[in-house]
Design an enzyme around this catalytic site. Sequence first.
Site, mmCIF file in Angstrom:
data_model
loop_
_atom_site.group_PDB
_atom_site.id
_atom_site.type_symbol
_atom_site.label_atom_id
_atom_site.label_comp_id
_atom_site.label_asym_id
_atom_site.label_seq_id
_atom_site.Cartn_x
_atom_site.Cartn_y
_atom_site.Cartn_z
ATOM 1 N N GLU A 116 45.705 38.757 49.287
ATOM 2 C CA GLU A 116 44.918 38.039 48.275
ATOM 3 C C GLU A 116 45.714 36.851 47.736
ATOM 4 O O GLU A 116 45.182 35.738 47.592
ATOM 5 C CB GLU A 116 44.556 38.988 47.138
ATOM 6 C CG GLU A 116 43.800 38.325 45.999
ATOM 7 C CD GLU A 116 43.740 39.217 44.765
ATOM 8 O OE1 GLU A 116 43.487 38.679 43.676
ATOM 9 O OE2 GLU A 116 43.962 40.444 44.897
ATOM 10 N N ASP A 128 44.525 33.039 48.361
ATOM 11 C CA ASP A 128 44.250 32.220 47.186
ATOM 12 C C ASP A 128 44.867 30.830 47.341
ATOM 13 O O ASP A 128 44.214 29.805 47.082
ATOM 14 C CB ASP A 128 44.798 32.917 45.943
ATOM 15 C CG ASP A 128 44.690 32.050 44.699
ATOM 16 O OD1 ASP A 128 43.558 31.728 44.299
ATOM 17 O OD2 ASP A 128 45.733 31.689 44.133
ATOM 18 N N ASP A 148 38.316 39.187 45.374
ATOM 19 C CA ASP A 148 39.688 39.461 45.814
ATOM 20 C C ASP A 148 39.717 39.738 47.317
ATOM 21 O O ASP A 148 40.622 39.276 48.030
ATOM 22 C CB ASP A 148 40.257 40.666 45.062
ATOM 23 C CG ASP A 148 40.417 40.405 43.574
ATOM 24 O OD1 ASP A 148 40.357 39.232 43.173
ATOM 25 O OD2 ASP A 148 40.598 41.378 42.822
ATOM 26 N N GLU A 150 39.457 36.490 49.314
ATOM 27 C CA GLU A 150 40.750 35.796 49.393
ATOM 28 C C GLU A 150 41.686 36.508 50.361
ATOM 29 O O GLU A 150 42.402 35.863 51.144
ATOM 30 C CB GLU A 150 41.388 35.724 48.008
ATOM 31 C CG GLU A 150 40.706 34.734 47.086
ATOM 32 C CD GLU A 150 41.375 34.636 45.736
ATOM 33 O OE1 GLU A 150 41.315 33.568 45.118
ATOM 34 O OE2 GLU A 150 41.967 35.654 45.282
#
Length: 244
Positions: A61, A65, A130, A133
Site C-alpha cells: 500500500e 501510494d 488501501d 494502492e
Amino acid sequence: MINWLKRLSSRFRKDTGNFFFEIKNITGFDPVTEEHYKLAFRHSSASRENQGARLNNQRLEYLGDAILGAIVADFLYDRYPESGEGYLTSMRSKIVSRRHLNQLGMKMGLNKLVVKKTSRTVNAKSIYGDALEALIGAVYLDRGFEDTKAFVLDRIINVHVDVSTLENRIASHKGAILEWGQKHKKEIAFEITGCYGESHNRKYEISMKIDGDLISTGSGSSKKKAEEEASRLAYKKILVHDNG
C-alpha cells in the site's frame, strides 16, 4: 485418501485459476509473481505469520501510494497544460483521496478479493482503497513502471475517474475547516481522546474543538484519518449553520 488428495489438489488449482483470472481481468495482463498479488489483498486484520513477521498489504500500500501519486501528477500535467500548480495539486489530492480510492476499489470489484477479518463499518472507510494502492504496488513489482502506468491510466483513470465531478468535491475536510477558521478568526484544535486495539489494528478517536467548544468526534485507523472524519462531521454542522 489418494482420491481425497486429488480432489483437494484440483480445488486448489481451480481457486488459484479463478484468482488469477480476476487479476488479469482487472489489470489487463497475466500476473508473473503470484505472491505479490495475494499479499496485495491481505488486510492487516488477516495477517499471516512468517518467522515472526506479520505479512499483509501495508508495505505494498505504501509503495502503491507513491507510484499512484506520481502517475496522477504526470497525467494531470499533460492533460491540463494551462492549469496552475494550485489546480493540479487540488485535483491530484481529490483523485488519490482515501474516499475516492475506496469508491474506485469497489467499482473495480476488489471487495471480492480482499481477505479480511473486520467489521463492515471499517470496510466502508478505507479497506478497498488501501487494497487498490497495494495492487498498484504489486503490479509495479511484478511488471515494472510502464505497465503500472498503463494499468492506472487505461484501467482506472480513463474508465472510472470523472474529473469534472471531482472538481467540485472537497479534497480535505480538515483543510476546508482550517481555511474556514482562518477566515472567521476561529481557533481550531484537535485532541486525541482515545486509542484502542493492538498495534497492527489500532483505532484512534479524535475530537475537534472550535474556540474551546467540542464540535465533533471522529475515529479512524490513523490519527490523520480520525482528524479527517472529525473535520467532515464538523464541516456538515458548519455548513448547516451558515446556510441557516
